[in-house]
Design an enzyme around this catalytic site. Structure first.
Site, mmCIF file in Angstrom:
data_model
loop_
_atom_site.group_PDB
_atom_site.id
_atom_site.type_symbol
_atom_site.label_atom_id
_atom_site.label_comp_id
_atom_site.label_asym_id
_atom_site.label_seq_id
_atom_site.Cartn_x
_atom_site.Cartn_y
_atom_site.Cartn_z
ATOM 1 N N THR A 275 -81.272 -26.171 -40.521
ATOM 2 C CA THR A 275 -79.779 -25.921 -41.253
ATOM 3 C C THR A 275 -78.829 -25.908 -40.300
ATOM 4 O O THR A 275 -79.094 -25.281 -39.160
ATOM 5 C CB THR A 275 -79.979 -24.847 -42.365
ATOM 6 N N ASP A 276 -77.533 -25.932 -40.293
ATOM 7 C CA ASP A 276 -76.467 -25.196 -39.771
ATOM 8 C C ASP A 276 -76.458 -23.731 -39.946
ATOM 9 O O ASP A 276 -77.236 -23.262 -41.158
ATOM 10 C CB ASP A 276 -75.132 -25.728 -40.050
#
Ligand code: NOJ
Length: 739
Positions: A275-276
């Site tokens: 994920t960011d």
């Protein structure tokens, strides 16, 4: 009748096939299965957890609750965390050390937008290789780069981090970076896993405002936003990051169509998805997840393998498994992807870094030379009235402006590990070539205090020429740093205009993170050199260009606007039904009480007109180039053909120089509206003064394919036009047909 091509994208890509790994993939898969079989659920979830430096990483590692760390670059600290993981956790699985190494580690190269302006994949690959050599020596084996987001709105601060507005250029630059970071062998200790980001559409943020919503059709995703991701994955990119934004209401981190249907099933990606930063958790703020537990459920079920900093995975997956909301098989697959990556990188064999050697290669002369070369090639000459540049006859010059000696700001955004003390500024470098008078005029780019301007103007009296370095401090571009106005900040335009009144030759050097709206400043200077934050060696590169030791060859990787109100503006926009044919009537020319339809009703602004300030692909040289004898080998082609375009390129001026020759194509009639032009090839051609070279482009007909009305990837037969030119707005069209 449609000429259908094989849907290459539907054939599973053999990821890694272009990059040799020391251990064959089947051997790695065997090891992965062996290890997975020994893992408890908690240990599996631990692998899916990434934690940032600052936390007590050794405790996290020893407990087995940690798969990866970010933002820790001290080799001693990295070794300590690694020892805790390898020697104290039950299974001894090493952690993966990551960092945003975006345009160099210590030796900082131009920002990625500047790298794209080189139109030179070789120099970009070399830069990424050097970044990997320097970063891996400190123990970093994973970088969050390249950023592949197509960016068509310069208000968005992150245009600095990508390759600009064009899909073809994005593909070339992205692949070059992946190859450079990862090298020929994933397991080599100098190889750093690349991470293609942000999947997907992040650069299309509405209004150029970061983190904002996007509305991109599936066709536009496939034609414009996906290709660089697909190409980098085919080139062996080992990891991918999801984006913060939603596309049509679905946050990427929870979008199983993107992460499973497209990425895994259609493209066959067997790398790892992260994920960011807290983008799983942010699905709560999006109003898409109820709470952290729900966000973890959505992200994992969508196809995310590793959680960066939401802590939702480590806190809630066990519970979610017990409640039957996540299948054990989903977790196993995520962990397989993570372990496969660790085996591929050889982390089990080589978990530690030699602390004594961490700085051995940092700022090596060949690294500095490569950074300078990249900065030279990335600078774009936008104006050169009366050939004022290069300043060959000047002896005494005034160097002024807030960016003339800005060691920190010249490095640009995402230069976490660059050390400003090593930066060579234009002021420092120009002192070796000229008798330099220095008067900054303004102290920083936003400075509105004009008190220093008169001193700069006075100093101009005694010199042969003035070099004014203006632009943007590093903080004005990059993540979350968006602007609604793109004129030079502070009193910089006034500084230029006041200096221009002296009658001295005025050379403006813009050092910035995005294409600014510099039309009024062009009118106040003789020459303008545009350098996207050029990094450690930027000053030397600029001095080489000003003295004429080097000749500008950079080209605009984004359209330059007259006014921010024109954004988004990109050369390859879909054809409108009312194109402007050059007969625009501008605001001051409209008669009073003009009839409603008397202006022609075409697509343009009454104030700024139709065109941009500079088109995509534009850049001058100290010489001139002539394109002639442009031919194509046939007028009709069929599937499987290669279109051979030949042309003569002449250096018709007096200095040896490089031109970036560009090939554009237009598909005249499609089952859906097609772009007015599309870049399909480019080549840097070096020519001695007076020399003519016979050059060629080869364009496979298959590369004319696009996602059509029925969402099939096909070349539609019909009429096309083709241009070979020095920018996207020049050249004469040649016609051909695909049968
Ligand atoms: C957030 C940014 O969007 C991303 O590009 C970066 O890699 C991560 N933070 C990690 O720093």
């Amino acid at each position: 009748m449609k000429l259908k091509h094989l849907l290459l994208c539907c054939l599973f890509a053999a990821v890694g096939c272009t990059t040799a790994t020391t251990t064959p993939d089947n051997e790695i898969d065997r090891k992965v299965e062996e290890l997975l079989a020994q893992m408890t659920l908690r240990e599996k979830i631990g692998q899916m957890n990434q934690v940032s430096g600052g936390a007590n990483l050794c405790d996290w590692a020893a407990s087995g609750d940690l798969g990866s760390i970010l933002n820790c670059v001290d080799p001693a600290e990295i070794n300590a965390v690694q020892r805790a993981a390898v020697e104290q956790s039950r299974l001894g699985i090493p952690v993966l050390v990551s960092r945003d190494v975006i345009h160099g580690f210590r030796t900082i190269f131009p920002i990625p937008l500047g790298m794209a302006a080189t139109f030179d994949p070789a120099v970009v690959e070399q830069g990424a290789r050097i970044a990997a050599v320097e970063a891996t020596a400190s123990g970093v084996r994973w970088t969050f780069s390249p950023m592949l987001d197509i960016a068509r709105d310069p208000r968005w601060g992150r245009v600095a981090e990508g390759s600009g507005e064009d899909t073809y250029l994005d593909v070339q630059m992205g692949v070059a970076m992946v190859k450079g970071y990862q090298g020929d062998d994933y397991a080599d200790p100098t190889s750093m896993a690349a991470c293609v980001k942000h999947f997907v559409g992040y650069g299309a943020a509405e209004g150029g405002r970061d983190y904002n919503t996007t509305m991109i059709s599936e066709r536009a995703l496939r034609n414009v936003y996906f290709p660089a991701f697909k190409a980098c994955i085919d080139a062996g990119a080992l990891t991918l990051m999801t984006s913060f934004n939603d596309v049509d209401g679905l946050p990427s981190t929870g979008n199983s169509w993107l992460l499973d249907d497209i990425l895994r099933k259609e493209w066959g990606f067997d790398g790892m998805v992260v994920t960011d930063w807290n983008s799983a958790g942010e699905m709560i703020a999006h109003g898409y997840a109820e709470d952290l537990k729900h966000s973890a459920e959505l992200a994992v079920n969508a196809g995310v393998d590793m959680d960066m900093m939401s802590f939702g995975f480590i806190e809630h997956i066990e519970e979610l498994i017990n409640e039957g909301k996540i299948e054990m098989q989903t977790i196993d697959n995520a962990v397989r992807n993570i372990l496969r990556l660790k085996f591929r990188l050889g982390l089990f064999e080589n978990p530690y870094v030699d602390e004594a050697k961490a700085r051995e290669k940092v700022y090596a002369p060949e690294h500095l030379e490569a950074a300078k070369q990249c900065a030279v090639e990335s600078a774009i000459l936008l104006q050169n009235n009366n050939n004022v540049l290069p300043l060959t006859d000047a002896k005494r010059i005034l160097v002024t402006g807030p960016m003339a000696n800005a060691q920190f700001d010249q490095l640009g955004t995402w230069a976490f590990d660059g050390e400003e003390a090593y930066t060579v500024t234009p002021l420092m470098a120009l002192r070796d070539d000229y008798d330099v008078v220095y008067e900054p005029g303004l102290t920083y780019s936003r400075d509105t205090n004009k008190a220093g301007i008169p001193a700069a103007v006075r100093a101009a009296a005694g010199v042969d020429a003035v070099v004014v370095c203006v632009g943007e401090e590093a903080i004005l571009s990059g993540e979350a740093h968006c602007l609604s106005q793109l004129n030079l900040q502070g009193a910089q335009s006034e500084l230029i205009a006041e200096l221009n009144k002296t009658g001295k030759p005025i050379v403006v050097v813009v050092i910035a993170g995005r294409p600014l709206t510099i039309e009024r400043d062009l009118a106040e200077c003789d020459a303008m050199l545009y350098s996207f934050h050029p990094g450690t060696m930027g000053g030397e590169a600029i001095a080489d260009l000003i003295t004429g030791r080097a000749v500008p060859s950079g080209k605009t990787p984004m359209t330059f606007l007259r006014d921010a109100g024109q954004a988004p503006f990109y050369y390859n926009h879909p054809m409108t039904g009312r194109p402007n044919n050059g007969t625009e009537t501008l605001l001051n020319d409209i008669p009073l009480k003009a009839g409603q339809t008397s202006l022609g009703c075409t697509s343009y602004y009454l104030d700024t007109g139709y065109g941009p300030l500079f088109p995509f692909g534009y850049g001058l040289s100290y010489t001139t180039f002539d394109y002639s004898c442009i031919t194509i080998d046939k007028t009709e082609y069929t599937e499987g053909d290669v279109i051979v375009v030949e042309y003569d390129l002449t250096n018709s001026g007096k200095v040896d120089a490089t031109e970036v020759a560009q090939l554009y194509v237009r598909d005249l009639v499609g089952s859906v509206v097609r772009p007015v032009k599309e870049l399909k090839g480019f080549e840097r051609v070096y020519l001695k003064a007076g020399e003519t070279k016979h050059c060629r482009f080869e364009l496979p007909v298959a590369e004319l394919a696009f996602w059509n009305r029925d969402m099939e990837y096909v070349v539609e037969p019909g009429k096309f036009q083709l241009w070979v030119a020095g920018d996207s707005a020049s050249g004469e069209a040649l016609a051909f047909e695909v049968k």
